[in-house]
Write a protein that holds these residues in place. Structure first.
Motif, PDB file in Angstrom:
ATOM      1  N   GLN A 189       0.832  -1.210   0.000  1.00 48.53           N
ATOM      2  CA  GLN A 189       0.000   0.000   0.000  1.00 48.53           C
ATOM      3  C   GLN A 189       0.868   1.264   0.000  1.00 48.53           C
ATOM      4  O   GLN A 189       0.522   2.263  -0.632  1.00 48.53           O
ATOM      5  N   ALA A 190       2.013   1.219   0.672  1.00 48.60           N
ATOM      6  CA  ALA A 190       2.932   2.361   0.642  1.00 48.60           C
ATOM      7  C   ALA A 190       3.485   2.568  -0.776  1.00 48.60           C
ATOM      8  O   ALA A 190       3.555   3.690  -1.275  1.00 48.60           O
ATOM      9  N   VAL A 191       3.832   1.457  -1.431  1.00 43.42           N
ATOM     10  CA  VAL A 191       4.338   1.525  -2.811  1.00 43.42           C
ATOM     11  C   VAL A 191       3.280   2.155  -3.716  1.00 43.42           C
ATOM     12  O   VAL A 191       3.573   3.063  -4.507  1.00 43.42           O
ATOM     13  N   ALA A 192       2.047   1.676  -3.608  1.00 43.15           N
ATOM     14  CA  ALA A 192       0.974   2.183  -4.463  1.00 43.15           C
ATOM     15  C   ALA A 192       0.779   3.684  -4.259  1.00 43.15           C
ATOM     16  O   ALA A 192       0.655   4.446  -5.222  1.00 43.15           O
ATOM     17  N   GLN A 193       0.789   4.124  -3.002  1.00 51.28           N
ATOM     18  CA  GLN A 193       0.589   5.555  -2.731  1.00 51.28           C
ATOM     19  C   GLN A 193       1.752   6.386  -3.257  1.00 51.28           C
ATOM     20  O   GLN A 193       1.557   7.462  -3.830  1.00 51.28           O
ATOM     21  N   LEU A 194       2.976   5.912  -3.057  1.00 52.84           N
ATOM     22  CA  LEU A 194       4.142   6.675  -3.532  1.00 52.84           C
ATOM     23  C   LEU A 194       4.176   6.722  -5.059  1.00 52.84           C
ATOM     24  O   LEU A 194       4.576   7.726  -5.652  1.00 52.84           O
ATOM     25  N   CYS A 195       3.758   5.635  -5.698  1.00 52.15           N
ATOM     26  CA  CYS A 195       3.693   5.640  -7.169  1.00 52.15           C
ATOM     27  C   CYS A 195       2.710   6.702  -7.653  1.00 52.15           C
ATOM     28  O   CYS A 195       2.923   7.321  -8.696  1.00 52.15           O
ATOM     29  N   SER A 196       1.656   6.919  -6.884  1.00 50.76           N
ATOM     30  CA  SER A 196       0.642   7.887  -7.316  1.00 50.76           C
ATOM     31  C   SER A 196       1.140   9.332  -7.198  1.00 50.76           C
ATOM     32  O   SER A 196       0.493  10.253  -7.691  1.00 50.76           O
ATOM     33  N   THR A 197       2.292   9.550  -6.559  1.00 53.11           N
ATOM     34  CA  THR A 197       2.848  10.907  -6.476  1.00 53.11           C
ATOM     35  C   THR A 197       3.638  11.273  -7.735  1.00 53.11           C
ATOM     36  O   THR A 197       4.067  12.415  -7.888  1.00 53.11           O
ATOM     37  N   ILE A 198       3.859  10.301  -8.632  1.00 54.89           N
ATOM     38  CA  ILE A 198       4.606  10.523  -9.883  1.00 54.89           C
ATOM     39  C   ILE A 198       3.617  10.362 -11.036  1.00 54.89           C
ATOM     40  O   ILE A 198       2.846   9.403 -11.054  1.00 54.89           O
ATOM     41  N   PRO A 199       3.647  11.272 -12.013  1.00 50.67           N
ATOM     42  CA  PRO A 199       2.654  11.170 -13.093  1.00 50.67           C
ATOM     43  C   PRO A 199       2.791   9.880 -13.907  1.00 50.67           C
ATOM     44  O   PRO A 199       3.904   9.410 -14.150  1.00 50.67           O
ATOM     45  N   SER A 200       1.653   9.363 -14.306  1.00 50.57           N
ATOM     46  CA  SER A 200       1.580   8.252 -15.273  1.00 50.57           C
ATOM     47  C   SER A 200       2.365   7.014 -14.882  1.00 50.57           C
ATOM     48  O   SER A 200       2.978   6.374 -15.745  1.00 50.57           O
ATOM     49  N   VAL A 201       2.385   6.679 -13.615  1.00 52.60           N
ATOM     50  CA  VAL A 201       3.017   5.420 -13.224  1.00 52.60           C
ATOM     51  C   VAL A 201       1.940   4.326 -13.174  1.00 52.60           C
ATOM     52  O   VAL A 201       0.872   4.520 -12.596  1.00 52.60           O
ATOM     53  N   THR A 202       2.240   3.201 -13.825  1.00 53.76           N
ATOM     54  CA  THR A 202       1.321   2.061 -13.834  1.00 53.76           C
ATOM     55  C   THR A 202       1.743   1.084 -12.742  1.00 53.76           C
ATOM     56  O   THR A 202       2.902   0.690 -12.698  1.00 53.76           O
ATOM     57  N   VAL A 203       0.808   0.706 -11.894  1.00 56.67           N
ATOM     58  CA  VAL A 203       1.114  -0.257 -10.834  1.00 56.67           C
ATOM     59  C   VAL A 203       0.382  -1.564 -11.097  1.00 56.67           C
ATOM     60  O   VAL A 203      -0.837  -1.592 -11.231  1.00 56.67           O
ATOM     61  N   PHE A 204       1.164  -2.641 -11.214  1.00 55.02           N
ATOM     62  CA  PHE A 204       0.598  -3.990 -11.268  1.00 55.02           C
ATOM     63  C   PHE A 204       0.730  -4.583  -9.873  1.00 55.02           C
ATOM     64  O   PHE A 204       1.807  -4.528  -9.285  1.00 55.02           O
ATOM     65  N   GLY A 205      -0.359  -5.134  -9.347  1.00 57.63           N
ATOM     66  CA  GLY A 205      -0.280  -5.680  -8.000  1.00 57.63           C
ATOM     67  C   GLY A 205      -0.986  -7.016  -7.877  1.00 57.63           C
ATOM     68  O   GLY A 205      -1.942  -7.293  -8.599  1.00 57.63           O
ATOM     69  N   MET A 206      -0.487  -7.848  -6.990  1.00 54.22           N
ATOM     70  CA  MET A 206      -1.152  -9.105  -6.679  1.00 54.22           C
ATOM     71  C   MET A 206      -1.745  -9.011  -5.283  1.00 54.22           C
ATOM     72  O   MET A 206      -1.136  -8.428  -4.384  1.00 54.22           O
ATOM     73  N   ALA A 207      -2.913  -9.602  -5.135  1.00 59.65           N
ATOM     74  CA  ALA A 207      -3.533  -9.662  -3.813  1.00 59.65           C
ATOM     75  C   ALA A 207      -4.600 -10.743  -3.844  1.00 59.65           C
ATOM     76  O   ALA A 207      -5.147 -11.064  -4.911  1.00 59.65           O
ATOM     77  N   SER A 208      -4.907 -11.300  -2.696  1.00 56.60           N
ATOM     78  CA  SER A 208      -6.002 -12.268  -2.599  1.00 56.60           C
ATOM     79  C   SER A 208      -7.293 -11.587  -3.036  1.00 56.60           C
ATOM     80  O   SER A 208      -7.483 -10.393  -2.770  1.00 56.60           O
ATOM     81  N   SER A 209      -8.162 -12.356  -3.687  1.00 52.76           N
ATOM     82  CA  SER A 209      -9.365 -11.776  -4.301  1.00 52.76           C
ATOM     83  C   SER A 209     -10.204 -10.975  -3.322  1.00 52.76           C
ATOM     84  O   SER A 209     -10.765  -9.942  -3.677  1.00 52.76           O
ATOM     85  N   PHE A 210     -10.282 -11.452  -2.073  1.00 51.23           N
ATOM     86  CA  PHE A 210     -11.185 -10.782  -1.127  1.00 51.23           C
ATOM     87  C   PHE A 210     -10.713  -9.363  -0.793  1.00 51.23           C
ATOM     88  O   PHE A 210     -11.470  -8.575  -0.252  1.00 51.23           O
ATOM     89  N   LYS A 211      -9.475  -9.019  -1.145  1.00 51.84           N
ATOM     90  CA  LYS A 211      -8.979  -7.667  -0.868  1.00 51.84           C
ATOM     91  C   LYS A 211      -9.227  -6.697  -2.031  1.00 51.84           C
ATOM     92  O   LYS A 211      -9.037  -5.489  -1.883  1.00 51.84           O
ATOM     93  N   HIS A 212      -9.577  -7.272  -3.208  1.00 52.98           N
ATOM     94  CA  HIS A 212      -9.591  -6.449  -4.415  1.00 52.98           C
ATOM     95  C   HIS A 212     -10.488  -5.223  -4.296  1.00 52.98           C
ATOM     96  O   HIS A 212     -10.105  -4.130  -4.698  1.00 52.98           O
ATOM     97  N   GLU A 213     -11.676  -5.437  -3.742  1.00 52.28           N
ATOM     98  CA  GLU A 213     -12.615  -4.319  -3.641  1.00 52.28           C
ATOM     99  C   GLU A 213     -11.996  -3.178  -2.824  1.00 52.28           C
ATOM    100  O   GLU A 213     -12.064  -2.005  -3.206  1.00 52.28           O
ATOM    101  N   ALA A 214     -11.336  -3.536  -1.733  1.00 52.34           N
ATOM    102  CA  ALA A 214     -10.803  -2.523  -0.823  1.00 52.34           C
ATOM    103  C   ALA A 214      -9.611  -1.753  -1.409  1.00 52.34           C
ATOM    104  O   ALA A 214      -9.419  -0.576  -1.104  1.00 52.34           O
ATOM    105  N   ILE A 215      -8.810  -2.406  -2.241  1.00 52.47           N
ATOM    106  CA  ILE A 215      -7.572  -1.740  -2.687  1.00 52.47           C
ATOM    107  C   ILE A 215      -7.569  -1.400  -4.168  1.00 52.47           C
ATOM    108  O   ILE A 215      -6.583  -0.897  -4.693  1.00 52.47           O
ATOM    109  N   LYS A 216      -8.712  -1.630  -4.848  1.00 51.01           N
ATOM    110  CA  LYS A 216      -8.682  -1.501  -6.313  1.00 51.01           C
ATOM    111  C   LYS A 216      -8.325  -0.094  -6.784  1.00 51.01           C
ATOM    112  O   LYS A 216      -7.743   0.084  -7.859  1.00 51.01           O
ATOM    113  N   ASP A 217      -8.620   0.905  -5.989  1.00 50.17           N
ATOM    114  CA  ASP A 217      -8.326   2.271  -6.435  1.00 50.17           C
ATOM    115  C   ASP A 217      -6.840   2.621  -6.353  1.00 50.17           C
ATOM    116  O   ASP A 217      -6.389   3.584  -6.969  1.00 50.17           O
TER     117      ASP A 217
END
Lengths: 404, 404
Positions: A189-217
């Motif tokens: 989650q820290a990686v995802a947030q820091l990536c969002s501070t740089i323009p146009s960074v694409t984040v590929f992430g793995m997570a158990s399905s039950f987490k997808h709704e919570a972290i999809k943004d």
């Protein structure tokens, strides 16, 4: 050392209940100035090696800060420590934990830089999971005014590690792409947030399905943990990605290197695959830790690739890079104050609930960080089990009523 | 393929003289529009596999630029190509050479971006050592007005490689330290100059003693090639260095990794140790190329280290990263125009003198770059040997009257 064998899960669950029942008896008052409560690891092994007990109150040496702890961070690494599955493990008994937040209570002789009453975040070389901690000045930082204690304890290790990997090891820039295993965890989650501070960074992430709704943004492309991520990433980005952050190790090193674009960087920052279950012998896991595929530098040369390892603890406590980390913390606090980043706290646990918390991180049930809240009372036991308000579901918790 | 055996040096020297005498006969007029002069490698092996000959004049395809070549760069890599000691070598006969400068003579159909008469610097995927070269648009750059043709041919490979390694792979910043093998070579001199554009960067360099006087101002700490550099660096900087640039490979990989400070980066960008002498079998050398010590990612994790490989040719011609290289070239031209960097040209050679030039780079006699000057007439032969105005001294040239 812990027993080996396939029966350990059952045994461990039994120990949780039994010890859980005991814990309420061992809780001591925080008011006693000569003693304090702390989580003790009596020997390397299963959850049954953990208990809460009284310890002598630590006093600060010259150059140290004494902190009345409010919150402590729990990391996957703590599971590996518990199992003794780390390089040159320390002697037991020990108090685990590498990070905490709290209030400055005293300073060692000739020690300046903080006032009594300061709200601080700190790194500790073990001993964090206690009511009081002493740690050298260089590892202590004044917290931003708006930051809560749980946030601070969720911040230190994960955001510093994520920042240093993305910006100091890998040089993340506009338009790049990043793959992170365990996108739902604290570092993820820290990686995802820091990536969002740089323009146009694409984040590929793995997570158990039950987490997808919570972290999809927070993640551009989210995959289920069990799929062939190499194939899925290549479907979307045939050329691969610029940065792979791997906390799994093992065969993922080869896969990660294979997914790198030219001039891309693979960073190994953990080895959670080495902790596959309480049921497995951790001697065999320690062995596989050392059998990670080695890398031929000539292959890196031909493919224009970079491979790196990152261990924040070694950087801080073995390699004396506090100065560099301090600079990073200042940059991160600035991003926090600008509301560009905010630690995700999964749930708060009393010290006496450390085993349940560890089980949750082991089961990868968490979204964001697990926090030990030193002032929290344990959730009462019902039929020798605690009722946490989130449903157990194939080893995962569906959601947490404790999340902030 | 070339013969193996200890007699090759003698044989090779014989071939130089014999072919040297012949070359003046094979020189053809540049005025003939259907043909051009070029250096040909007839098969992989010793210097005797090189000769100057006529070739059909190349014509630009769509998207290509036709360049009347003025100067070509000679790199250590060209020796490895000559020996066939590279990954997936192309078929012979071939025209060697990867970089040149010259004047735009024509453009392919529907190709825009240059005017006839433009002074350009270009990368070429082989075929550079000729009077005329055609190469895709993406590999061609308008030269700065003040830059000479030899400078441009000395600039492209070495400065782009040095810049990308220092700033894109390793993230060089104020106060860091850099170790470079072959500090007197083309890349070494580019590295030293680029390091001087960042405040307080310490450069450790190795070079043969006879070069020290000439390059001492560009390098902070200069060591003799034959000393134990690990020990010498540690005497000055016990913690090691932040960046190691290694073009030697072999046992130097382990040494270089050992010298890294935490978060330091080791970059392998060549393997000149694999070309230890014309007298050695290059089959055995090719074998040792693949026997470079492999690296355990877990060790990188524990030590917080980074290992990278960098091959500019693969980046350009196999991995299609022209866009990124173009951005780098623009930054470098800006530094050149600000007079912060300037390619060091060791000496100029006629196409017919390519063997002597290669021998000089093989003997590590050069300080900076060797350039093939397409319009230069060969130095006349005296008693079947050319007299170059610099003294031969244990295989090294003391100085060069041809240096710019």
């Amino acid at each position: 050392m812990a027993k080996e064998g396939t029966e350990m899960t059952e045994e461990t669950e039994h120990m949780i209940e039994k010890n859980g029942a005991k814990e309420t008896e061992t809780v001591v008052s925080a008011g006693d100035a000569k003693e304090m409560r702390a989580v003790i690891l009596s020997g390397f092994g299963g959850l049954n090696k953990l208990r809460v007990t009284k310890k002598a109150m630590p006093e600060p040496q010259e150059g140290e800060v004494k902190i009345r702890v409010k919150a402590c961070g729990l990391n996957f690494l703590d599971l590996m420590v518990r199992q003794g599955n780390i390089d040159s493990p320390p002697k037991t008994p020990l108090v685990p934990g590498f990070e905490c937040s709290g209030i400055v209570e005293a300073m060692g002789e000739n020690t300046k830089g903080f006032e009594i009453g300061d709200r601080v975040m700190a790194f500790v070389n073990y001993n964090a999971w206690a009511e009081v901690v002493c740690t050298p000045l260089d590892y202590v930082y004044n917290m931003p005014d708006d930051m809560t204690f749980p946030e601070a304890a969720a911040f230190s290790m994960n955001f510093v590690a994520a920042y240093m990997m993305l910006f100091e090891v890998a040089n993340l820039r506009e338009g790049m792409s990043v793959l992170v295993h365990s996108a739902g965890g604290g570092v993820g989650q820290a990686v995802a947030q820091l990536c969002s501070t740089i323009p146009s960074v694409t984040v590929f992430g793995m997570a158990s399905s039950f987490k997808h709704e919570a972290i999809k943004d927070s993640v551009t492309h989210l995959f289920d943990r069990n799929i062939d991520y190499v194939q899925e990433v290549k479907k979307i980005s045939p050329e691969g990605v610029d940065i792979v952050l791997d906390c799994l190790s093992g065969e993922n090193t080869g896969k990660g290197l294979g997914l790198l674009r030219p001039l891309g960087t693979y960073i190994l920052y953990g080895s959670s695959n080495m902790v596959t279950g309480e049921t497995k012998s951790f001697f065999s896991l320690a062995k596989s830790w050392w059998q990670v595929e080695k890398v031929n530098p000539i292959k890196l040369y031909e493919e224009n690739k970079v491979i790196a390892g990152f261990s924040l603890l070694n950087l801080l406590f073995k390699q004396g890079r506090c100065g560099q980390v301090k600079t990073v913390v200042e940059k991160l606090f600035s991003l926090y104050n600008q509301k560009k980043i905010k630690p995700v706290v999964d749930s708060l646990w009393a010290l006496e609930e450390v085993k349940e918390a560890m089980q949750r991180i082991h089961d990868r049930g968490n979204i964001g960080k697990l926090i030990l809240d030193v002032e929290k009372s344990p959730t009462p036991l019902v039929n020798n089990r605690r009722i946490f308000g989130f449903e157990k579901h194939s080893g995962h918790s569906r959601d947490s009523c404790l999340r902030e």
